[in-house]
Structures are given as structure tokens and as C-alpha cells.
Motif scaffolding. Structure first.
Motif, PDB file in Angstrom:
ATOM      1  N   SER A 192     -42.700 -16.357 -12.172  1.00 57.82           N
ATOM      2  CA  SER A 192     -41.407 -15.957 -12.728  1.00 57.82           C
ATOM      3  C   SER A 192     -41.429 -14.460 -13.027  1.00 57.82           C
ATOM      4  N   LYS A 193     -41.233 -13.668 -11.997  1.00 58.82           N
ATOM      5  CA  LYS A 193     -41.241 -12.207 -12.117  1.00 58.82           C
ATOM      6  C   LYS A 193     -40.171 -11.611 -11.223  1.00 58.82           C
ATOM      7  N   THR A 194     -39.523 -10.558 -11.685  1.00 57.77           N
ATOM      8  CA  THR A 194     -38.580  -9.838 -10.836  1.00 57.77           C
ATOM      9  C   THR A 194     -39.346  -8.922  -9.885  1.00 57.77           C
ATOM     10  N   HIS A 195     -38.666  -8.466  -8.831  1.00 53.16           N
ATOM     11  CA  HIS A 195     -39.285  -7.529  -7.896  1.00 53.16           C
ATOM     12  C   HIS A 195     -39.681  -6.235  -8.612  1.00 53.16           C
ATOM     13  N   TYR A 196     -38.853  -5.809  -9.555  1.00 52.60           N
ATOM     14  CA  TYR A 196     -39.139  -4.582 -10.298  1.00 52.60           C
ATOM     15  C   TYR A 196     -40.406  -4.739 -11.128  1.00 52.60           C
ATOM     16  N   ALA A 197     -40.556  -5.894 -11.793  1.00 51.12           N
ATOM     17  CA  ALA A 197     -41.736  -6.134 -12.630  1.00 51.12           C
ATOM     18  C   ALA A 197     -43.005  -6.179 -11.777  1.00 51.12           C
ATOM     19  N   ILE A 198     -42.929  -6.822 -10.625  1.00 48.69           N
ATOM     20  CA  ILE A 198     -44.093  -6.876  -9.729  1.00 48.69           C
ATOM     21  C   ILE A 198     -44.456  -5.474  -9.246  1.00 48.69           C
ATOM     22  N   ALA A 199     -43.443  -4.688  -8.883  1.00 46.95           N
ATOM     23  CA  ALA A 199     -43.692  -3.320  -8.417  1.00 46.95           C
ATOM     24  C   ALA A 199     -44.418  -2.510  -9.490  1.00 46.95           C
ATOM     25  N   SER A 200     -43.984  -2.660 -10.731  1.00 48.37           N
ATOM     26  CA  SER A 200     -44.635  -1.960 -11.836  1.00 48.37           C
ATOM     27  C   SER A 200     -46.087  -2.405 -11.990  1.00 48.37           C
ATOM     28  N   ASP A 201     -46.320  -3.706 -11.839  1.00 51.94           N
ATOM     29  CA  ASP A 201     -47.668  -4.249 -12.042  1.00 51.94           C
ATOM     30  C   ASP A 201     -48.649  -3.813 -10.956  1.00 51.94           C
ATOM     31  N   ILE A 202     -48.166  -3.580  -9.729  1.00 53.18           N
ATOM     32  CA  ILE A 202     -49.096  -3.213  -8.654  1.00 53.18           C
ATOM     33  C   ILE A 202     -48.976  -1.742  -8.249  1.00 53.18           C
ATOM     34  N   GLY A 203     -48.150  -0.977  -8.950  1.00 52.53           N
ATOM     35  CA  GLY A 203     -48.092   0.455  -8.736  1.00 52.53           C
ATOM     36  C   GLY A 203     -47.386   0.892  -7.480  1.00 52.53           C
ATOM     37  N   THR A 204     -46.199   0.339  -7.227  1.00 49.50           N
ATOM     38  CA  THR A 204     -45.410   0.762  -6.072  1.00 49.50           C
ATOM     39  C   THR A 204     -43.932   0.689  -6.451  1.00 49.50           C
ATOM     40  N   SER A 205     -43.042   0.804  -5.459  1.00 50.16           N
ATOM     41  CA  SER A 205     -41.612   0.783  -5.738  1.00 50.16           C
ATOM     42  C   SER A 205     -41.029  -0.621  -5.544  1.00 50.16           C
ATOM     43  N   ARG A 206     -39.897  -0.864  -6.177  1.00 54.27           N
ATOM     44  CA  ARG A 206     -39.223  -2.155  -6.031  1.00 54.27           C
ATOM     45  C   ARG A 206     -38.811  -2.386  -4.585  1.00 54.27           C
ATOM     46  N   GLU A 207     -38.395  -1.310  -3.895  1.00 53.47           N
ATOM     47  CA  GLU A 207     -37.966  -1.454  -2.511  1.00 53.47           C
ATOM     48  C   GLU A 207     -39.108  -1.932  -1.613  1.00 53.47           C
ATOM     49  N   VAL A 208     -40.313  -1.401  -1.847  1.00 53.80           N
ATOM     50  CA  VAL A 208     -41.474  -1.813  -1.052  1.00 53.80           C
ATOM     51  C   VAL A 208     -41.802  -3.274  -1.315  1.00 53.80           C
ATOM     52  N   VAL A 209     -41.777  -3.678  -2.583  1.00 45.59           N
ATOM     53  CA  VAL A 209     -42.056  -5.076  -2.928  1.00 45.59           C
ATOM     54  C   VAL A 209     -41.033  -6.002  -2.285  1.00 45.59           C
ATOM     55  N   SER A 210     -39.757  -5.639  -2.355  1.00 51.20           N
ATOM     56  CA  SER A 210     -38.706  -6.473  -1.767  1.00 51.20           C
ATOM     57  C   SER A 210     -38.901  -6.624  -0.264  1.00 51.20           C
ATOM     58  N   ARG A 211     -39.267  -5.523   0.409  1.00 51.49           N
ATOM     59  CA  ARG A 211     -39.490  -5.580   1.859  1.00 51.49           C
ATOM     60  C   ARG A 211     -40.668  -6.484   2.203  1.00 51.49           C
ATOM     61  N   LEU A 212     -41.771  -6.339   1.461  1.00 55.62           N
ATOM     62  CA  LEU A 212     -42.955  -7.151   1.743  1.00 55.62           C
ATOM     63  C   LEU A 212     -42.729  -8.621   1.417  1.00 55.62           C
ATOM     64  N   LEU A 213     -42.015  -8.898   0.347  1.00 55.04           N
ATOM     65  CA  LEU A 213     -41.715 -10.292   0.010  1.00 55.04           C
ATOM     66  C   LEU A 213     -40.839 -10.929   1.084  1.00 55.04           C
ATOM     67  N   LYS A 214     -39.928 -10.134   1.668  1.00 55.59           N
ATOM     68  CA  LYS A 214     -39.110 -10.657   2.765  1.00 55.59           C
ATOM     69  C   LYS A 214     -39.992 -10.983   3.971  1.00 55.59           C
ATOM     70  N   GLU A 215     -40.994 -10.141   4.239  1.00 53.88           N
ATOM     71  CA  GLU A 215     -41.938 -10.421   5.332  1.00 53.88           C
ATOM     72  C   GLU A 215     -42.736 -11.696   5.035  1.00 53.88           C
ATOM     73  N   PHE A 216     -43.171 -11.852   3.795  1.00 56.04           N
ATOM     74  CA  PHE A 216     -43.901 -13.060   3.397  1.00 56.04           C
ATOM     75  C   PHE A 216     -43.012 -14.292   3.529  1.00 56.04           C
TER      76      PHE A 216
END
Length: 225
Positions: free
Chosen positions: A174-198
Motif C-alpha cells: 500500500s504505497k503511492t508511486h511518489y512514496a516508492i520513488a522517495s524510498d528508492i531515490g528516484t523520480s515518480r515518473e521513473v517509478v510509474s514507467r517501471l511499474l507499467k513495464e512490470f
């Protein structure tokens, strides 16, 4: 923050290192401390503030992070039950200001003592010295791990590792893309793109504010690639 009635057994349960000490133990802690409730989302410390108190988490969770001028964030660590903040301890010992931001992730209860009281206990009592230095040692290791992840691992590997470490019952996070991006040190846009690939690879199934892990083995394969 609202002041609460201090419960001795609850404190001893959260801070077992105090058990059995007649001096500088739970009784002395109680005589100098204040227990408070911090509502979800409240900023506790901001960068540049003096550290006037040292707090222990009794219940809940606190996020400690750095924020850049462009709005990007990186999570340094989370504090949970029985834990304290290495940066606060460092500030008190060095008499410098707080170098990050701390915020309540959920409704949280803390036990706080004035910084000058902590300094006197560290000077007088071996178990307090051991607590503070063990805290600094363990948290420093966590921060070094974060730096190594950012420098040496690709973002998709960091994301896969993060998902594997954090899914709960039902394979859900239960995490937003923004929260995950903060936790792994990248941008929300990168997380959203990678999650779409996953998602396209049938590794996860996303929904609003939640991610379901469909195939943990494929996540493991991404980490090992």
C-alpha cells in the motif's frame, strides 16, 4: 502534538534495554520525559532546526528523509516501535542542527526527553552510552546501504528489490508511486514507467495506492540479472 498519560509497562516493553537498571532506568526516564501523540502527516523536525529533544517511538512510524529544491525526495530510514533517530542523536552530541526532515507516517506515539538530559545520561550511564552508540552504528549501516543501492544498482533492480522486501499479506503493498520513488531515490515518473513495464510483464497488478505482486520469482530474476 497532544500530551498523553505515560504508561510504565508500555515504555519498558518498547525499550527493553532499560529493564533491571535502578539508576538511569525507566524510573528516571519517566521523571524527565513527556509522552505525546503525533498525528499522521505532521512534520516533526525540519532541516536546520535545533534538536531540543530526543524521542523514542512507542507506537507508529516516522519517516526521515531529505528533500531537494526541485521537489525530489529520498528516504533515509523509517523509525518504528522502540527505535530512535540517529540524526537527532548526532545533532545533540555534536550540537549541530538537524540535516533532514522527519514526518509521522501514521498516528504515532513518542516519548521525549530534553537533549541536555540525554547528554547527562550518556556521560553517567554505560547502558545509555551503549544504546546511543549502537543506534548510530546500526543506522549508519542502513544509510550506507542506501547510498550503495543508488550508486551501484539500476533503478529497475532497486524497485524490484523494494517490492520484494515490502509486500505484506496477500502479496500487497500500500504505497503511492511518489512514496516508492522517495524510498528508492528516484523520480515518480521513473517509478510509474517501471511499474507499467512490470505490469505488462505480468509481474504486478497495480490499483490506486496499492500494488499486488503476481510473480515474486520474476522480481527476484530482475535483481539477479
Amino acid at each position: 502534538m497532544s500530551k498523553q498519560i505515560i504508561n510504565q509497562s508500555e515504555i519498558l516493553s518498547a525499550l527493553p534495554f532499560l529493564d533491571g537498571y535502578s539508576n538511569g532506568g525507566v524510573e528516571e526516564l519517566l521523571s524527565h520525559s513527556v509522552q505525546r501523540k503525533i498525528p499522521k502527516g505532521k512534520i516533526i523536525n525540519t532541516e536546520g532546526e535545533r534538536c531540543v529533544n530526543f524521542s523514542f517511538i512507542l507506537n507508529g512510524s516516522v519517516k526521515v528523509y531529505k528533500a531537494a529544491d526541485n521537489g525530489r525526495e529520498i528516504t533515509l530510514y523509517y523509525l518504528n516501535r522502540g527505535e530512535s533517530c540517529i540524526l537527532t542523536a548526532s545533532c545533540i552530541l555534536s550540537k549541530k542542527t538537524f540535516p533532514a526532515i522527519s514526518q509521522a507516517e501514521i498516528d504515532t506515539e513518542v516519548l521525549s526527553v530534553p537533549s541536555e538530559i540525554l547528554l547527562s545520561w550518556v556521560d553517567k550511564y554505560e547502558h545509555w552510552r551503549a544504546y546511543v552508540f549502537n543506534l548510530m552504528s546500526s543506522r549508519l549501516s542502513d544509510i550506507i546501504t542506501i547510498v550503495e543501492e543508488i550508486i551501484f544498482r539500476n533503478v529497475d533492480m532497486r524497485l524490484a528489490n523494494y517490492l520484494l522486501k515490502n509486500f505484506k499479506e496477500g502479496n500487497q503493498i500500500s504505497k503511492t508511486h511518489y512514496a516508492i520513488a522517495s524510498d528508492i531515490g528516484t523520480s515518480r515518473e521513473v517509478v510509474s514507467r517501471l511499474l507499467k513495464e512490470f505490469e505488462d510483464s505480468k509481474i504486478i497488478s497495480p490499483s490506486r495506492g496499492q500494488i499486488t505482486i503476481l510473480n515474486p520469482h520474476l522480481l527476484e530474476a530482475k535483481i539477479k540479472k
